[in-house]
Design an enzyme around this catalytic site. Structure first.
Site, PDB file in Angstrom:
ATOM      1  N   TYR A 154      15.533  51.526  48.393  1.00  6.86           N
ATOM      2  CA  TYR A 154      15.762  52.869  47.865  1.00  6.86           C
ATOM      3  C   TYR A 154      14.741  53.309  46.820  1.00  6.86           C
ATOM      4  CZ  TYR A 154      20.407  51.558  49.627  1.00  6.86           C
ATOM      5  OH  TYR A 154      21.449  51.112  50.396  1.00  6.86           O
ATOM      6  N   GLU A 180      37.419  57.130  44.193  1.00  5.60           N
ATOM      7  CA  GLU A 180      36.992  55.765  44.498  1.00  5.60           C
ATOM      8  C   GLU A 180      35.600  55.468  43.923  1.00  5.60           C
ATOM      9  OE1 GLU A 180      37.683  55.823  48.739  1.00  5.60           O
ATOM     10  OE2 GLU A 180      35.758  56.798  49.110  1.00  5.60           O
ATOM     11  N   PRO A 181      35.476  55.448  42.592  1.00  6.98           N
ATOM     12  CA  PRO A 181      34.196  55.068  41.982  1.00  6.98           C
ATOM     13  C   PRO A 181      33.917  53.584  42.146  1.00  6.98           C
ATOM     14  CG  PRO A 181      35.878  55.332  40.296  1.00  6.98           C
ATOM     15  CD  PRO A 181      36.499  55.744  41.602  1.00  6.98           C
ATOM     16  N   ARG A 206      29.951  51.974  41.661  1.00  5.91           N
ATOM     17  CA  ARG A 206      28.803  51.761  40.785  1.00  5.91           C
ATOM     18  C   ARG A 206      29.107  52.194  39.341  1.00  5.91           C
ATOM     19  NH1 ARG A 206      23.544  52.634  42.901  1.00  5.91           N
ATOM     20  NH2 ARG A 206      24.587  53.859  44.503  1.00  5.91           N
ATOM     21  N   CYS A 213       7.968  36.561  50.369  1.00  5.02           N
ATOM     22  CA  CYS A 213       6.743  36.867  51.102  1.00  5.02           C
ATOM     23  C   CYS A 213       6.823  38.251  51.727  1.00  5.02           C
ATOM     24  CB  CYS A 213       6.484  35.800  52.161  1.00  5.02           C
ATOM     25  SG  CYS A 213       6.070  34.207  51.444  1.00  5.02           S
ATOM     26  N   GLU A 214       6.887  39.256  50.881  1.00  6.34           N
ATOM     27  CA  GLU A 214       6.942  40.658  51.271  1.00  6.34           C
ATOM     28  C   GLU A 214       6.163  41.457  50.245  1.00  6.34           C
ATOM     29  OE1 GLU A 214       8.453  42.105  53.888  1.00  6.34           O
ATOM     30  OE2 GLU A 214       9.373  40.274  54.655  1.00  6.34           O
TER      31      GLU A 214
END
Length: 420
Positions: free
Chosen positions: A323, A279-280, A282, A350-351
């Site tokens: 990540y 089940e690839p 990405r 705004c982070e």
């Protein structure tokens, strides 16, 4: 000379569709599906390949995957609904998730979803109850956490023992566990096992080690409990070439050593080789995508670092914040123009953590310039949000020099459509 992606002029794409803009190459997706067919499905009989649709799911992507002969791994009622609406066959769907709701189970059962992957006895009890009430029998795989270290970010490492996913190997071989499921859950058809060791892996060693662990479980439950494994899902997690990463490995790099170990083990122990599933996600769509942005404010901080802000960021790609993901950035108006020095590409939210890419080498930038961030085909569109009330970008699909709108740009009115 502008940056060309899938034979499309990216500057012209920005002019036609606006920015920020997701661009997905159908050409690349189809090439990866063809590789899976050639090096897995056609090479090894009694196998299945599923696209992990959490990586990137739209109606059009579902139609492409269906057309290319793959099934889909789905993890929510919304993903099931989308796949069915796109024309996918329900029997080709495998339903994952560590906390499926009753409504999601009912939807999957009514639609005829092929297989449920279960993480807990609590879920098996509810699934057995719902299947009985609906007059259905649900095919089930048990997810096993093999206890291997996959050497990836802790949030995408899923094969270790202290995980919210799956049963431990010791639990599966515990006396009374499997026999209890087989004897007490009349509305379930236990087919076998599933494992997934983690995501964005470039090395196949953790996959091979997990395969060895699962094969020994399969042998033990056959000898001690008489349970014959009919299906074995090897998961996915095959990596792609993000910034600083090695080149993407072919699917055979992962498949061949696992299949060799499975076939040798089954032959040596007089076991019928189960249906093998991968089940690839990405690996199929990650490198198929880029995101085009327009440069806005540019400034030099007191530290000397140059910041160039774009008209997107955290809302359309939260992976750098989540990540510490790293991306390559291209000045698409002239990719060959010499770099003037390192520039940090900041998002507009705004982070403080809304940084698209730290200290990338780019030409001197000015307001209105266009850049592209590469390898954004996986977990960008699917994880996008409307944080700070920023509408989500449009998505364009390309194929050999042609482009078409696949997902419309969200509007301010769309942001309010569910509000009372």
């Amino acid at each position: 000379m502008h940056y060309i992606f899938d034979n499309c002029d990216t500057v012209e794409l920005a002019k036609e569709y606006g920015t920020p803009l997701y661009v997905m190459s159908e050409t690349h997706i189809v090439e990866r599906c063809a590789e899976i067919r050639r090096d897995f499905l056609e090479k090894y009989p009694n196998t299945k390949a599923l696209f992990a649709s959490k990586a990137f799911q739209t109606l059009e992507m579902c139609r492409i995957i269906q057309r290319e002969g793959l099934g889909m791994d789905v993890v929510s009622g919304g993903e099931i609904y989308t796949a069915i609406k796109a024309g996918a066959k329900a029997e080709n769907l495998m339903f994952h998730g560590n906390n499926k709701s009753q409504d999601e189970m009912d939807l999957a059962l009514k639609e005829g979803v092929g297989t449920f992957v279960s993480d807990s006895l609590s879920e098996l009890e509810l699934l057995n109850e719902r299947a009985g009430l609906l007059g259905k029998k649900a095919s089930v795989l048990l997810r096993v956490t093999p206890g291997v270290d996959s050497h990836t970010h802790q949030y995408i490492s899923t094969g270790h023992l202290d995980s919210k996913f799956g049963f431990s190997p010791n639990k599966v071989i515990e006396p009374g566990f499997l026999t209890g499921i087989l004897e007490n859950f009349d509305n379930l058809d236990l087919k076998g096992f599933h494992f997934h060791v983690g995501s964005q892996l470039m090395d196949n060693r953790s996959h091979v080690l997990a395969t060895e662990i699962i094969l020994n479980i399969i042998l033990k439950v056959k000898k001690e409990f008489g349970f014959e494994t009919k299906e074995l899902n090897l998961g996915g997690g095959y990596g792609i070439q993000y910034a600083g990463e090695p080149e993407r490995k072919p699917v055979a790099h992962f498949i061949e050593p696992m299949m060799e170990k499975i076939e040798t083990f089954c032959k040596a122990n007089d076991l019928t080789r189960p249906t093998i599933i991968i089940e690839p996600g990405r690996w199929i769509c990650g490198e198929a995508g880029i995101t085009i942005y327009e440069i806005g404010s540019i400034k030099e901080a007191a530290t000397g670092r140059v910041y160039a802000a774009v008209n997107g960021g955290f809302g359309d790609n939260p992976r750098p914040a989540l990540y510490q993901a790293k991306y390559d950035v291209i000045y698409i108006e002239d990719p060959e123009k010499p770099a003037a020095g390192p520039v940090t590409i900041a998002g507009k939210c705004c982070e403080s953590g809304d940084i698209v890419a730290w200290d990338v080498e780019l030409p001197e930038l000015k307001r209105g310039d266009l850049i592209a961030v590469t390898c954004t085909g996986a977990y960008n569109y699917s994880m996008a949000s409307t944080y700070n009330r920023n509408p989500r970008p449009a998505l364009v699909m390309t194929k050999n020099g042609e482009s078409r709108l696949s997902v419309k740009r969200e509007t301010y009115e769309d942001l309010l459509k569910l509000e009372i």
